[in-house]
Write an enzyme that holds these catalytic residues in place. Structure first.
Site, PDB file in Angstrom:
ATOM      1  N   CYS A  87      45.735  32.334  42.474  1.00 18.17           N
ATOM      2  CA  CYS A  87      44.702  33.270  42.020  1.00 18.17           C
ATOM      3  C   CYS A  87      45.215  34.701  42.104  1.00 18.17           C
ATOM      4  CB  CYS A  87      43.451  33.137  42.894  1.00 18.17           C
ATOM      5  SG  CYS A  87      42.874  31.454  43.102  1.00 18.17           S
ATOM      6  N   GLU A 104      35.081  32.438  44.658  1.00 17.21           N
ATOM      7  CA  GLU A 104      36.302  33.196  44.352  1.00 17.21           C
ATOM      8  C   GLU A 104      36.810  32.620  43.038  1.00 17.21           C
ATOM      9  OE1 GLU A 104      40.111  33.648  43.610  1.00 17.21           O
ATOM     10  OE2 GLU A 104      40.309  32.427  45.422  1.00 17.21           O
TER      11      GLU A 104
END
Length: 543
Positions: free
Chosen positions: A327, A293
């Site tokens: 994020c 990720e």
């Protein structure tokens, strides 16, 4: 050995504590912060169950109070990477053959330890080491990490339960083997829960792990390891090392037993890792699992029918909680012209009311960015915007690193939807807004879809259901986690499995069964009870 079909405890999300005035959890947390600040820790690496101290140490300090010393960690080199791999491979036979329910018990115990006696210490370490306020620490280092551990156990049992059908006279079954080799977990600074999940999820499935955390998360990583050891994790199953990225990569990605990487971090680093693995593919015993990720340039798009107060609140929280260092944090917004004046007024009022400072003052909403490198990068973008005719700073725009790395939450309004801060990931409390003509809703969606290489999170605000349907369709590949009338942050394990595609990663959805399936290699077994004894088939006979 006694056998049985075991049902694991049903996983439910850990309740978020309020830390209200006078609450037991607030008093415990403040005491834990005071206790940790009163000492300087000597933090070793953990390899094969041994505490490794090299004598070559580096200092740890709170980002919001960089003159204070929290402790020192012992730095390793390539020899320690090799030592960690050897320890992982030595521990592997016993660990992968341990009955799954005993692996489950270890991580369920770890979850209960964090929920109970370690909660204040884990949160305090995250607050001090990563400059998170009490609420941001609670939802991360306590609740989300607990949820990862408990839900992953439930998902593991469901994976093992899934079996094929069998025709008469035979029995088909599938066993889920751990990968043949070791897994490398490379974890980020911004979420203690991610740092705990990336090594523990492969370990739960029977793998052994070499874990390298971000240097700016080592302080809370040490507490995670303390919990795992108290929970009964055998020596060598997870090996925690503090080495440079190049040293780790040189040893790990050339090792024949490298079986997979579980990664959260920057897109550039992940792409370099992928290239290195590709170049070395002929050296490996099997094709490594690559799970990552990575970056994001997360958006909020509003339609003219949007609820203005809800939109403004989503911007204030989604862009600026934890200083925009998520994020998933909103870093670009597209607002229709007709509602912009009111939205602008509300978010300016919010930002003006933000209190900024140390995590020890619980009234502060905003704390420090993670380190000086991040601070300097963000300050340079702010200065660039001040001089650019395409940009106007309408809130914030100040910064100060004399005591801590404080960036005032900043909003840049741009006339150019392709302006640099609409495209590049900044990872800080800077939001860029582009105001569009109301009738160009679909056009702005297409611009947003093609502006950045990322596809992690995004949010669409509208009361008009036709606009929501059309926008959701046009943005179907723009975000792995998509939000309707909500901020693009705050994914909850078991509710919104997290991950993105395009430049944002492999979309293997942390906090779901999908992720755990990446850490096993299935073997299909067919057993025939009365096998044929003649090769001839009936079709071969004549009338």
């Amino acid at each position: 050995m006694i056998k049985g079909f075991f049902n694991v405890p049903t996983a439910v999300n850990e309740p978020v504590k309020s830390y209200a005035p006078g609450s037991p959890e607030k008093m415990a947390l403040k005491a834990a912060i005071k206790e940790l600040k009163s000492k300087e820790l000597d933090i070793p690496m953990y390899i094969g169950g041994r505490e490794i101290r090299t004598g070559k140490t580096a200092r740890l300090a709170p980002p919001h109070e960089h003159k204070h010393t929290l402790g020192y960690y012992h730095q390793g080199d390539k020899s320690h990477v090799k030592m960690a791999i050897d320890a992982a491979m030595a521990a592997k036979p016993m660990w992968e053959n341990l009955s799954w329910e005993h692996r489950a018990s270890i991580f369920l115990k770890a979850a209960d330890l964090i929920a109970g006696p370690y909660r204040a210490k884990m949160n305090a370490a995250t607050m001090l080491g990563q400059s998170k306020n009490a609420f941001q620490a609670e939802i991360d280092s306590a609740c989300e990490l607990i949820d990862f551990l408990r839900f992953n156990v439930m998902y593991m049992s469901e994976i093992y339960h899934q079996q094929p059908q069998s025709a008469p006279g035979m029995w088909n079954r599938i066993e889920q083997r751990p990968l043949e080799g070791f897994v490398f977990a490379l974890t980020p600074f911004n979420f203690t829960a991610i740092a705990g999940n990336l090594p523990s999820s492969p370990a739960l499935m029977g793998n052994t792990v070499v874990w390298k955390p971000s240097n700016t998360q080592i302080y809370s990583a040490n507490v995670i390891m303390e919990v795992f050891r108290e929970a009964g994790l055998p020596d060598g199953v997870i090996n925690l090392i503090y080495v440079s990225g190049p040293d780790a990569g040189d040893v790990i990605f050339s090792h024949p037993d490298f079986a997979g990487i579980h990664f959260t971090g920057s897109t550039g680093v992940f792409q370099d890792i992928w290239k290195t693995i590709g170049n070395n593919i002929h050296n490996y015993r099997s094709y490594p699992r690559i799970v990552g990720e990575t970056g994001g340039k997360d958006f909020i798009i509003a339609h003219s029918s949007a609820n203005i107060k809800a939109l403004a609140t989503a911007i204030s929280r989604g862009a600026f909680e934890y200083q925009g260092q998520k994020c998933s944090a909103a870093s670009r917004a597209y607002i229709p012209q007709s509602i912009w004046p009111e939205v602008k007024k509300l978010i300016q009022e919010d930002i003006a009311s933000f209190k900024i400072g140390s995590v020890e003052n619980f009234t502060n909403f905003i704390n420090a960015v993670i380190d000086e490198k991040s601070f300097d990068k963000l300050a340079s973008y702010i200065e660039r915007a001040k001089k650019d005719p395409d940009a106007e700073i309408i809130a914030g725009g100040t910064y100060d690193k004399s005591e801590g790395y404080f960036i005032h939450p900043t909003i840049i309004q741009t006339k150019n939807p392709g302006y640099v801060t609409m495209c590049e990931e900044l990872f800080g409390p800077i939001l860029t807004v582009y105001v569009y003509e109301d009738e160009k809703f679909e056009e702005i969606i297409k611009i947003a879809d093609t502006t950045s290489p990322y596809a992690l999170t995004g949010a669409l605000f509208a009361q008009d259901r036709y606009a929501l349907e059309r926008g959701s369709y046009l943005l179907r590949n723009s975000a792995g986690n998509f939000y309707i009338n909500d901020k693009p942050t705050g994914a909850v394990v078991g509710q919104q499995p997290f991950g993105g595609a395009r430049g944002s990663g492999t979309n293997d959805k942390a906090g779901s069964m999908i992720n755990l399936l990446r850490w096993v290699s299935p073997r299909t077994i067919k057993e025939t009870f009365v096998p044929p004894t003649d090769y001839r088939y009936p079709f071969m006979l004549e009338e």
